[in-house]
Design a protein around this motif. Structure first.
Motif, PDB file in Angstrom:
ATOM      1  N   ASN A   1     -31.067  41.084 -85.468  1.00 59.08           N
ATOM      2  CA  ASN A   1     -30.209  42.178 -84.763  1.00 59.08           C
ATOM      3  C   ASN A   1     -29.218  41.659 -83.689  1.00 59.08           C
ATOM      4  OD1 ASN A   1     -31.994  43.978 -85.828  1.00 59.08           O
ATOM      5  ND2 ASN A   1     -33.410  43.737 -84.086  1.00 59.08           N
ATOM      6  N   LYS A   2     -28.365  40.688 -84.356  1.00 51.69           N
ATOM      7  CA  LYS A   2     -27.247  40.226 -83.522  1.00 51.69           C
ATOM      8  C   LYS A   2     -26.284  41.051 -83.115  1.00 51.69           C
ATOM      9  CE  LYS A   2     -25.492  37.946 -87.883  1.00 51.69           C
ATOM     10  NZ  LYS A   2     -25.207  36.642 -88.653  1.00 51.69           N
ATOM     11  N   LYS A   3     -25.832  40.898 -82.164  1.00 48.81           N
ATOM     12  CA  LYS A   3     -24.744  41.837 -81.537  1.00 48.81           C
ATOM     13  C   LYS A   3     -23.612  40.731 -80.953  1.00 48.81           C
ATOM     14  CE  LYS A   3     -27.602  45.444 -80.597  1.00 48.81           C
ATOM     15  NZ  LYS A   3     -28.082  46.562 -79.343  1.00 48.81           N
ATOM     16  N   HIS A   4     -22.360  40.912 -81.289  1.00 45.05           N
ATOM     17  CA  HIS A   4     -21.162  39.997 -80.747  1.00 45.05           C
ATOM     18  C   HIS A   4     -20.441  40.647 -79.891  1.00 45.05           C
ATOM     19  CE1 HIS A   4     -21.580  36.807 -84.001  1.00 45.05           C
ATOM     20  NE2 HIS A   4     -22.166  37.744 -84.537  1.00 45.05           N
ATOM     21  N   PHE A   5     -20.032  39.830 -79.013  1.00 43.96           N
ATOM     22  CA  PHE A   5     -18.801  40.383 -78.215  1.00 43.96           C
ATOM     23  C   PHE A   5     -17.783  40.723 -78.888  1.00 43.96           C
ATOM     24  CE2 PHE A   5     -21.361  37.468 -75.519  1.00 43.96           C
ATOM     25  CZ  PHE A   5     -21.295  37.849 -74.532  1.00 43.96           C
ATOM     26  N   ASP A   6     -16.651  41.694 -78.433  1.00 50.22           N
ATOM     27  CA  ASP A   6     -15.622  42.126 -78.841  1.00 50.22           C
ATOM     28  C   ASP A   6     -14.411  41.514 -78.929  1.00 50.22           C
ATOM     29  OD1 ASP A   6     -17.024  44.673 -79.668  1.00 50.22           O
ATOM     30  OD2 ASP A   6     -17.374  45.222 -77.642  1.00 50.22           O
ATOM     31  N   SER A   7     -14.265  41.001 -77.589  1.00 51.56           N
ATOM     32  CA  SER A   7     -13.202  39.869 -77.423  1.00 51.56           C
ATOM     33  C   SER A   7     -13.389  38.464 -76.710  1.00 51.56           C
ATOM     34  CB  SER A   7     -12.041  40.669 -76.613  1.00 51.56           C
ATOM     35  OG  SER A   7     -12.569  41.122 -75.498  1.00 51.56           O
ATOM     36  N   VAL A   8     -12.549  37.950 -76.301  1.00 51.94           N
ATOM     37  CA  VAL A   8     -12.635  36.819 -75.597  1.00 51.94           C
ATOM     38  C   VAL A   8     -11.667  36.499 -74.631  1.00 51.94           C
ATOM     39  CG1 VAL A   8     -12.813  34.182 -75.683  1.00 51.94           C
ATOM     40  CG2 VAL A   8     -13.858  35.344 -77.234  1.00 51.94           C
ATOM     41  N   MET A   9     -11.940  36.131 -73.467  1.00 53.65           N
ATOM     42  CA  MET A   9     -11.100  35.948 -72.286  1.00 53.65           C
ATOM     43  C   MET A   9     -11.292  34.471 -71.986  1.00 53.65           C
ATOM     44  SD  MET A   9     -10.650  38.063 -68.713  1.00 53.65           S
ATOM     45  CE  MET A   9     -11.906  37.040 -67.662  1.00 53.65           C
ATOM     46  N   GLY A  10     -10.034  33.735 -72.108  1.00 55.15           N
ATOM     47  CA  GLY A  10     -10.110  32.598 -71.452  1.00 55.15           C
ATOM     48  C   GLY A  10      -9.627  32.188 -70.287  1.00 55.15           C
ATOM     49  N   GLN A  11     -10.273  31.398 -69.359  1.00 53.43           N
ATOM     50  CA  GLN A  11      -9.980  31.332 -68.273  1.00 53.43           C
ATOM     51  C   GLN A  11     -10.222  29.988 -67.632  1.00 53.43           C
ATOM     52  OE1 GLN A  11     -10.966  34.250 -65.063  1.00 53.43           O
ATOM     53  NE2 GLN A  11     -11.987  32.723 -63.835  1.00 53.43           N
ATOM     54  N   GLY A  12      -9.253  29.327 -66.909  1.00 57.20           N
ATOM     55  CA  GLY A  12      -9.522  28.043 -66.227  1.00 57.20           C
ATOM     56  C   GLY A  12      -8.151  27.218 -66.370  1.00 57.20           C
ATOM     57  N   TRP A  13      -6.917  27.683 -66.845  1.00 57.81           N
ATOM     58  CA  TRP A  13      -6.000  27.129 -66.915  1.00 57.81           C
ATOM     59  C   TRP A  13      -4.676  27.991 -66.413  1.00 57.81           C
ATOM     60  CZ3 TRP A  13      -9.513  27.450 -70.914  1.00 57.81           C
ATOM     61  CH2 TRP A  13      -9.173  28.631 -71.593  1.00 57.81           C
ATOM     62  N   LEU A  14      -3.468  27.820 -66.235  1.00 59.40           N
ATOM     63  CA  LEU A  14      -2.458  28.376 -65.606  1.00 59.40           C
ATOM     64  C   LEU A  14      -2.471  29.844 -65.812  1.00 59.40           C
ATOM     65  CD1 LEU A  14       0.058  27.840 -63.716  1.00 59.40           C
ATOM     66  CD2 LEU A  14       1.453  27.614 -65.841  1.00 59.40           C
ATOM     67  N   PHE A  15      -2.773  30.380 -66.914  1.00 62.26           N
ATOM     68  CA  PHE A  15      -2.732  31.771 -67.059  1.00 62.26           C
ATOM     69  C   PHE A  15      -4.045  32.223 -68.046  1.00 62.26           C
ATOM     70  CE2 PHE A  15       1.844  30.700 -67.031  1.00 62.26           C
ATOM     71  CZ  PHE A  15       2.192  31.591 -66.174  1.00 62.26           C
ATOM     72  N   ARG A  16      -4.734  33.207 -67.440  1.00 62.15           N
ATOM     73  CA  ARG A  16      -5.773  33.783 -68.515  1.00 62.15           C
ATOM     74  C   ARG A  16      -4.999  34.467 -69.779  1.00 62.15           C
ATOM     75  NH1 ARG A  16      -9.540  37.704 -64.856  1.00 62.15           N
ATOM     76  NH2 ARG A  16      -7.643  39.027 -65.013  1.00 62.15           N
ATOM     77  N   GLU A  17      -6.140  34.287 -70.998  1.00 62.92           N
ATOM     78  CA  GLU A  17      -5.497  34.711 -72.193  1.00 62.92           C
ATOM     79  C   GLU A  17      -6.811  35.496 -72.603  1.00 62.92           C
ATOM     80  OE1 GLU A  17      -3.245  32.052 -74.798  1.00 62.92           O
ATOM     81  OE2 GLU A  17      -3.613  30.429 -73.181  1.00 62.92           O
ATOM     82  N   PHE A  18      -6.232  36.676 -73.406  1.00 66.64           N
ATOM     83  CA  PHE A  18      -7.134  37.678 -73.908  1.00 66.64           C
ATOM     84  C   PHE A  18      -6.893  37.530 -75.431  1.00 66.64           C
ATOM     85  CE2 PHE A  18      -6.044  38.947 -69.624  1.00 66.64           C
ATOM     86  CZ  PHE A  18      -7.222  39.383 -69.360  1.00 66.64           C
TER      87      PHE A  18
END
Length: 927
Positions: free
Chosen positions: A891-908
């Motif tokens: 019954n696996k459920k995945h996230f819909d998107s990823v937000m990368g954080q920890g460098w100069l700009f956050r990325e979606f």
């Protein structure tokens, strides 16, 4: 005939009445005989002794035998004249010793002196044959008979008068006939009837009909009125009477009309105000009734001489009225040829007392104890001017214009014209200022040829009178134009206005159409001279009428009402265009409300406003039903499960502000539309807030960049129904999932990493820094729907616009092969061109502001970044249970998107192209 009765006898002798006079001495009582005359039988009766009677009879007959008689045949008129006392006296006087009597239609004359008889008879007949005619060219009055009778009854005249329709006949003694004729001619005008007409038209007729119609017709109560005409703007009465009566009526009519006064009232209004007034009068009976009631109350009559067509076409002509004649001298002075002999000068000077004009103007306040700055300047140079001004005021306290000529001191002028100005309060103040400027110009003209130039200081603008700089310049120009029209041949050759401040000078430039005015500067719409003609009597207070009429017009035609509904904020532009069309139909002026209110502000008549609001509501009702299932109009609280469940069933397929509504619109199903000013400003403001100059050129993908800022050139909205339909399907699918789960997606601001020591630093900046009207249709709080930036080149942009985002053809990034978005335009700007060959500064570049469904977002840091040893860590959003991309969880459920954080700009990061839509295409340049 004799009767013998013994010794007594009785004899009758026929004797005419005229013959009696010859035997008067034979009539009477004598010795033994009596003689009597019987007038009824025309006989003499003799009674008495036979011998005596016979002897008396013989004596009478002897006397009668000596009498001769001759008759004159008389006309009926002659008989009537002579057979009255004065006629008989005339005959007695004329015939002297002759005797006469009337016998049927004859005058019988008797005498014993028969030699004179024939001559006298002929002369008498000639005198009695006087006859004249006086022609009657017109009808006559009923008084003619009485007038003729009066002449007949004159004791000195022996005439008989008669008349028919064409003439008067005079018969009688010849000399008396001449006298009577002269009298008739002298009094002919008294009984001859003449016709005349008395008419008024235009506003005078309207005023009389409204207020003085009974008095108008009473002017003709003593004379015969043959015809009356009562039309909209014309009154006429045709009369017939004697010359004196007509002259009397004419005098009354002239005095009556002379009391009626016409006064032009010129309101200087904005084009919308003039349009509303003219349309209100044109379309609505209720407004006309209000004006009619005003006319009745104030005993005046009002005509509006500007209609709505003239208002809408008057603007251009007013803008260009003087523009072709305007020029700016090298010294910065505006010079305009008003006519062949007169120029208008606008000088960038301050002190009026330094001017060389023949006449200087000094504005003064209504309060006599307060001096304006200009008056104090005059006082310093010529102290006696205050006393002379006070003296002029005492001579004519009701005047508002005074001329001083004696106390000029060191001034170079020949006279100073002082004008009383009112403070700016309402449109009537504008009119008053204009009139006072005209009055000053007219006073200069009245000084004669010695006054050829006049200079004005700043009129109205400033702390004393509080007119705006725009109004002061406009009113001055309007006043000069009015003066030139009314006095084209005046002796003035130069009219000067001082404009010491640059703002005032520029306003004069704009009003006069000077070419030196900045081309890019937007002009205020020129005013419209709204002319009203008012009729009243000499007792009418027209100043008060003008003020009260303005209040009446303002209340009935210029009031406004707001119609607000939140739903209107997001209605398509076509709906607003229809509202504007309806506004024209109802003669009202409408503007969309600004700020937080969604709706309209409507100016105009009460009836017009109500009709437009009714029309809006009629159009709104079916649209409300159509929109009631659209997400932005839900009543449920945002972020709640109730809202999510409702949104999951919404038919909100396309944004409400799109011009394209359906993919069924064929070739128009995809197009790029210029955004409105509000949207453009909102996006530009957001970009300016977020762009960070310090981070330009930082990072491997920012190589070759060193600009300071970016400038947006244009923004277009991509309306691709097919692409958005796919996006809307994914949004509804996500909503249904969250509805089943019973909660909203986790707020980006509150995300925490379950693997790394990371916590979300903030919300999505690109969405949070947009104005609220742009985010009302985003489901930020429910499924993390946000606006995010994406930089790309022209080729990629063309493909994205037609086919949407496709992660499969993207370059692999730190978090795998996916579509990357940023909340900061500084980051997306790095990908608008190739980092190894950057475009020159000023090159037009592109950036996308996209809708993105982030849904349940996985927050990650450097642990998930792709590297050479382990390859890509992410190929899709990880499992919510094990946080792996590939897992064996049930019954696996995945996230819909990823937000990368920890460098100069956050990325979606998005791994499915259908969950993002390229809505806005931004063209910009680096600076």
């Amino acid at each position: 005939m004799a009767q013998n009765n013994g010794m007594k006898t009785q004899i009758e002798v026929s004797v005419s009445e005229g013959q009696v006079g010859f035997i008067k001495d034979q009539i009477g009582t004598f010795e033994d005989c009596t003689v009597e005359y019987n007038h009824s039988t025309a006989k003499v009766l003799l009674r008495g002794n036979n011998d005596k009677v016979t002897a008396r009879r013989i004596k009478i007959l002897t006397s009668l035998s000596e009498v001769r008689e001759q008759s004159i045949e008389l006309s009926a008129a002659q008989k009537a004249i002579l057979d009255q006392e004065k006629g008989r006296l005339f005959l007695k006087d004329y015939l002297n010793d002759f005797h006469f009597y009337f016998k049927n239609e004859e005058l019988v004359v008797l005498t014993k002196n028969f030699q004179e008889l024939e001559k006298n008879i002929q002369a008498l007949a000639s005198r009695l044959n006087g006859k004249e005619h006086v022609a009657l060219d017109n009808d006559v009055s009923e008084g003619l008979a009485a007038a003729l009778q009066q002449i007949e009854e004159d004791s000195d005249l022996l005439v008989k008068l008669s008349h028919d329709e064409k003439s008067i006949t005079i018969e009688g003694v010849r000399e008396d006939v001449a006298i009577a004729k002269r009298k008739i001619l002298e009094m002919k005008d008294e009984f001859l009837l003449i016709s005349d007409s008395f008419s008024v038209d235009g506003q005078v007729a309207v005023f009389i009909k409204s207020h003085l119609l009974d008095k108008f017709y009473n002017l003709f109560s003593d004379i015969k009125v043959e015809n009356k005409l009562n039309q909209t703007e014309k009154l006429l009465a045709s009369v017939k009477g004697t010359k004196s009566k007509v002259a009397e009526v004419k005098s009354k009519f002239k005095a009556f009309v002379g009391r009626i006064t016409l006064r032009e009232m010129d309101y200087s209004l904005s084009p919308p105000q003039a349009y509303l007034l003219s349309k209100g009068m044109e379309l609505y009976t209720s407004v006309r009734d209000k004006i009619k009631a005003f006319e009745i109350e104030k005993k005046c009559s009002v005509i509006f001489r500007v209609n709505s067509t003239e208002v809408t076409t008057a603007d251009d002509s007013m803008n260009n009225d003087l523009s072709s004649r305007a020029a700016v001298s090298a010294a910065g002075e505006i010079v305009i040829n008003l006519s062949d002999s007169c120029k208008l000068h606008i000088k960038n000077s301050k002190d009026i007392t330094n001017e060389n004009s023949d006449v200087l103007v000094c504005p003064i306040m209504e309060e006599t104890n307060q001096h304006t700055t200009v008056l104090n300047r005059f006082k310093n140079l010529c102290p006696g001017i205050i006393e002379e001004l006070a003296s002029e005021k005492e001579k004519n306290p009701s005047s508002r214009t005074y001329v001083t000529r004696q106390s000029l001191g060191n001034l170079r002028c020949k006279a100073v014209v002082h004008v009383v100005l009112k403070k700016s309060r309402d449109p009537s103040s504008d009119q008053d200022l204009k009139q006072q400027i005209v009055n000053a110009l007219q006073q200069a003209v009245m000084l004669g040829t010695e006054a050829k130039s006049i200079s004005f200081p700043v009129m109205g603008y400033g702390r004393a009178f509080k007119f705006s700089v725009q109004s002061a310049a406009r009113i001055a120009v309007d006043a000069v134009k009015l003066f030139v029209r009314s006095s084209p041949t005046s002796s003035l050759t130069d009219i000067v206005f001082l404009a010491p401040e640059d703002t005032l000078f520029k306003q004069f430039q704009q009003c006069l159409g000077s070419s030196s005015a900045p081309a890019a500067e937007k002009r205020r719409a020129p005013p419209v001279n709204f002319d009203v003609l008012v009729a009243g009597t000499k007792d009418t207070d027209f100043v008060q009428i003008k003020s009260e009429l303005w209040r009446e017009l303002e209340v009935n035609c210029l009031g406004y009402k707001e119609f607000n509904q939140d739903i209107l904020k997001d209605f398509p532009s076509d709906f607003h265009k229809e509202v504007m069309k309806e506004a024209k139909r109802f003669g009202v002026w409408v503007e969309k409300n600004k700020g937080n209110k969604a709706g309209y502000r409507i100016w105009g008549t009460v009836e017009g406003k109500q009709q437009l609001i009714g029309a809006i509501q009629t159009r709104l009702t079916p649209m409300l039903k159509q929109f009631e299932n659209r997400i932005k109009f839900f009543k449920e609280k945002r972020g709640t499960i109730e809202f999510i469940r409702r949104a999951a069933k919404s038919d909100d397929d396309f944004p409400s502000y799109w011009s394209v509504k359906s993919s069924n619109e064929g070739s128009q199903a995809s197009k790029k539309v210029n955004v409105g000013k509000q949207t453009s400003k909102a996006i530009q403001d957001m970009i300016q807030k977020l762009f960070n100059e310090r981070n330009v050129g930082t990072g491997s993908d920012a190589q070759g960049l060193s600009h300071k800022s970016i400038k947006v050139i244009k923004i277009k909205r991509l309306e691709n129904c097919d692409l958005f339909a796919k996006y809307a399907f994914q949004r509804r699918r996500l909503l249904m999932r969250k509805a089943n789960e019973g909660h909203a997606c986790s707020d980006i601001r509150k995300l925490k990493s379950a693997i790394e020591s990371l916590t979300s630093s903030s919300g999505v900046a690109s969405t949070e820094n947009l104005e609220s009207f742009m985010t009302t249709e985003l489901l930020c709080h429910e499924i993390n729907e946000h606006y995010l930036f994406h930089g790309c080149g022209d080729l990629a942009l063309a493909d994205i616009s037609n086919n949407g985002f496709d992660p499969r053809v993207s370059n692999p990034g730190m978090l795998g092969r996916a579509t990357y978005f940023a909340e900061n335009p500084t980051k997306s700007d790095q990908y608008a061109d190739v980092k190894g060959s950057r475009s020159p500064v000023g090159t037009k570049l592109k950036m996308i502001l996209a809708r993105v469904l982030l849904g349940d977002t996985f927050l990650c840091g450097k642990d998930f970044v792709t590297n050479a040893k382990r390859g890509p860590t992410l190929v899709r959003p990880p499992c919510k249970a094990c946080f792996k991309t590939l897992c064996r969880c049930r019954n696996k459920k995945h996230f819909d998107s990823v937000m990368g954080q920890g460098w100069l700009f956050r990325e979606f990061v998005i791994y499915d192209g259908d969950v993002c839509y390229p809505e806005y295409i931004i063209t910009y340049v680096r600076e």
